[in-house]
Design an enzyme around this catalytic site. Structure first.
Site, PDB file in Angstrom:
ATOM      1  N   HIS A 229      27.009  71.610  27.543  1.00 63.95           N
ATOM      2  CA  HIS A 229      26.407  72.951  27.448  1.00 63.95           C
ATOM      3  C   HIS A 229      27.105  73.880  26.455  1.00 63.95           C
ATOM      4  O   HIS A 229      27.373  75.050  26.749  1.00 63.95           O
ATOM      5  CB  HIS A 229      26.369  73.600  28.831  1.00 63.95           C
TER       6      HIS A 229
ATOM      7  N   HIS B 194      18.801  77.760  31.968  1.00 64.14           N
ATOM      8  CA  HIS B 194      19.425  76.968  33.016  1.00 64.14           C
ATOM      9  C   HIS B 194      19.320  77.615  34.395  1.00 64.14           C
ATOM     10  O   HIS B 194      20.313  77.680  35.132  1.00 64.14           O
ATOM     11  CB  HIS B 194      20.887  76.709  32.642  1.00 64.14           C
TER      12      HIS B 194
ATOM     13  N   GLU C 182      15.263  71.942  32.776  1.00 66.29           N
ATOM     14  CA  GLU C 182      15.847  72.330  31.488  1.00 66.29           C
ATOM     15  C   GLU C 182      15.053  71.684  30.368  1.00 66.29           C
ATOM     16  O   GLU C 182      15.240  70.511  30.065  1.00 66.29           O
ATOM     17  CB  GLU C 182      17.311  71.896  31.440  1.00 66.29           C
TER      18      GLU C 182
HETATM   19  C1  BGC Z   1      23.725  68.955  33.980  1.00 68.92           C
HETATM   20  C2  BGC Z   1      24.574  68.701  35.189  1.00 68.92           C
HETATM   21  C3  BGC Z   1      25.590  69.811  35.287  1.00 68.92           C
HETATM   22  C4  BGC Z   1      24.861  71.115  35.388  1.00 68.92           C
HETATM   23  C5  BGC Z   1      25.805  72.276  35.402  1.00 68.92           C
HETATM   24  C6  BGC Z   1      23.033  70.249  34.179  1.00 68.92           C
HETATM   25  O1  BGC Z   1      22.272  70.527  33.047  1.00 68.92           O
HETATM   26  O2  BGC Z   1      22.827  67.913  33.733  1.00 68.92           O
HETATM   27  O3  BGC Z   1      25.215  67.441  35.113  1.00 68.92           O
HETATM   28  O4  BGC Z   1      26.434  69.649  36.387  1.00 68.92           O
HETATM   29  O5  BGC Z   1      23.988  71.269  34.312  1.00 68.92           O
HETATM   30  O6  BGC Z   1      25.149  73.403  35.822  1.00 68.92           O
END
Ligand code: BGC
Length: 352
Positions: free
Chosen positions: A106, A180, A317
């Protein structure tokens, strides 16, 4: 329709951050801050018309600063994972910051979810909204190019939260943006999201290794626990087949949407049975990471002092595939100076 703005808090760097409240003609209400572009709350009616907040998060700005888990945020420059924090562009290797073991997740240590965005309010016949802009400087978190990003949130009178993304760079770079939010359509009851029905408009998914990095394979969902081509209760589907495909006992995978032309398509539809609240996700993106909050373990205290247990929220997402810069068979995430990045994603709410 209305739009209200108040001071939300100050970052440790001394920047003031605002909280905006958007309300549509049907009383849906979205609270959004320009810190990380976070959707702080979203009030949506159930089948009786009862409005409840359907996104996970925190009661105070201080908690968003401290306990940030990407709740409700805009994620970039590269949402999802980049293996070993490395990629090459035109034969030049770049290292981006690693914040999940050897990999980047991220956008790195200080991704777009942790920066203060400039903000403008907009009002139109479709609804009210916010235009968030951010200049990510050359080298930020290891990425090349000065990148100007714009994200527009619009709360329409058709009960949609529309998100329009655009970006330009002055040097070839990689880019993958998403929103998210962790949704729980049951509202305050925080029912296990695996009790919801789900349809995903995807015939394929990208299998991953133990670090959730794609192997590069694009595999059919047929005959697997990944098959959501027809609406099915999430928990039942997960029990139907090989559970070794799951991660931490849940879903945390990228589905390859049936969207070869990048049109605005219906990507997902989910309904929470007890409240009747439902949500559709429409997007122009080729992929969707569907995540059932498997890493939540009750240790994080969220809104109203409630502990967020495993599966207390799910994320839709819309994105390009994880680790695309290292897989030439995946749709490209390269952004060149002559190109423009665009993405449209719509969360549409209903109740029945
Ligand atoms: C991921 C997860 C992660 C989460 C964190 C998701 O997009 O795929 O593995 O723990 O984001 O918020």
């Amino acid at each position: 329709m209305s739009l209200d703005r108040k001071i939300y808090g100050k970052t440790p760097d001394g920047d003031s951050v605002f909280l905006f409240t958007l309300t549509n003609a049907n009383k849906l209400e979205a609270k959004i801050t320009n810190y990380g572009g976070i959707l702080v709350s979203l009030m949506v009616p159930d089948r009786e018309g009862k409005l409840e907040d359907i996104v996970l998060g925190f009661d105070t700005f201080a908690e968003y600063l401290k306990k940030n888990r990407y709740f409700g945020a805009i994620v970039g420059r590269y949402c999802n994972r980049i293996a070993n924090g490395k990629f090459s562009i035109d034969g030049v290797e770049y290292s981006c910051s690693k914040n999940e073991g050897e990999n980047q997740l991220h956008g790195g240590v200080r991704g777009f979810d942790k920066v203060v965005w400039d903000v403008n309010e907009i009002s139109g016949s479709q609804g009210d909204g916010l235009v968030l802009t951010y200049l990510s400087k050359n080298g930020e978190e290891g990425y090349p190019g000065n990148l100007s990003v714009s994200v527009t949130y619009l709360l329409t009178n058709q009960n949609e939260l529309r998100i329009e993304y655009s970006a330009k760079t002055d040097q070839t770079t990689v880019l993958n943006l998403t929103q998210h939010s962790y949704f729980n359509l049951s509202g305050e009851r925080l029912e296990d999201v695996r009790g919801c029905d789900l349809m995903l408009n995807a015939d394929h998914f990208t299998p991953v290794n133990e670090s959730l990095i794609p192997t590069g394979e694009i595999r059919t969902v047929r005959g697997t626990v990944m098959d959501f081509t027809h609406s099915v209760k999430i928990a039942e589907n997960a029990e139907k087949g090989d559970s070794s495909l799951l991660s931490q006992g849940g879903y945390d995978h990228n589905w390859v949407l049936n969207n070869p032309d990048g049109k605005l398509i219906l990507a997902a539809r989910t309904i929470e049975p007890s409240s009747g609240r439902g949500m559709e996700v429409h997007t122009t993106e080729p992929g969707l990471q569907f995540y059932t909050g498997n890493f939540l373990d009750g240790s994080l205290i969220g809104k109203g002092g409630k502990a967020y247990q495993k599966h207390a929220g799910y994320c839709f997402e819309t994105q390009h595939f994880p680790d695309s810069p290292n897989h030439s068979n995946f749709p490209t995430t390269l952004l060149k100076p002559d190109d423009s990045y665009t993405q449209s994603t719509i969360f549409r709410f209903f109740a029945n």
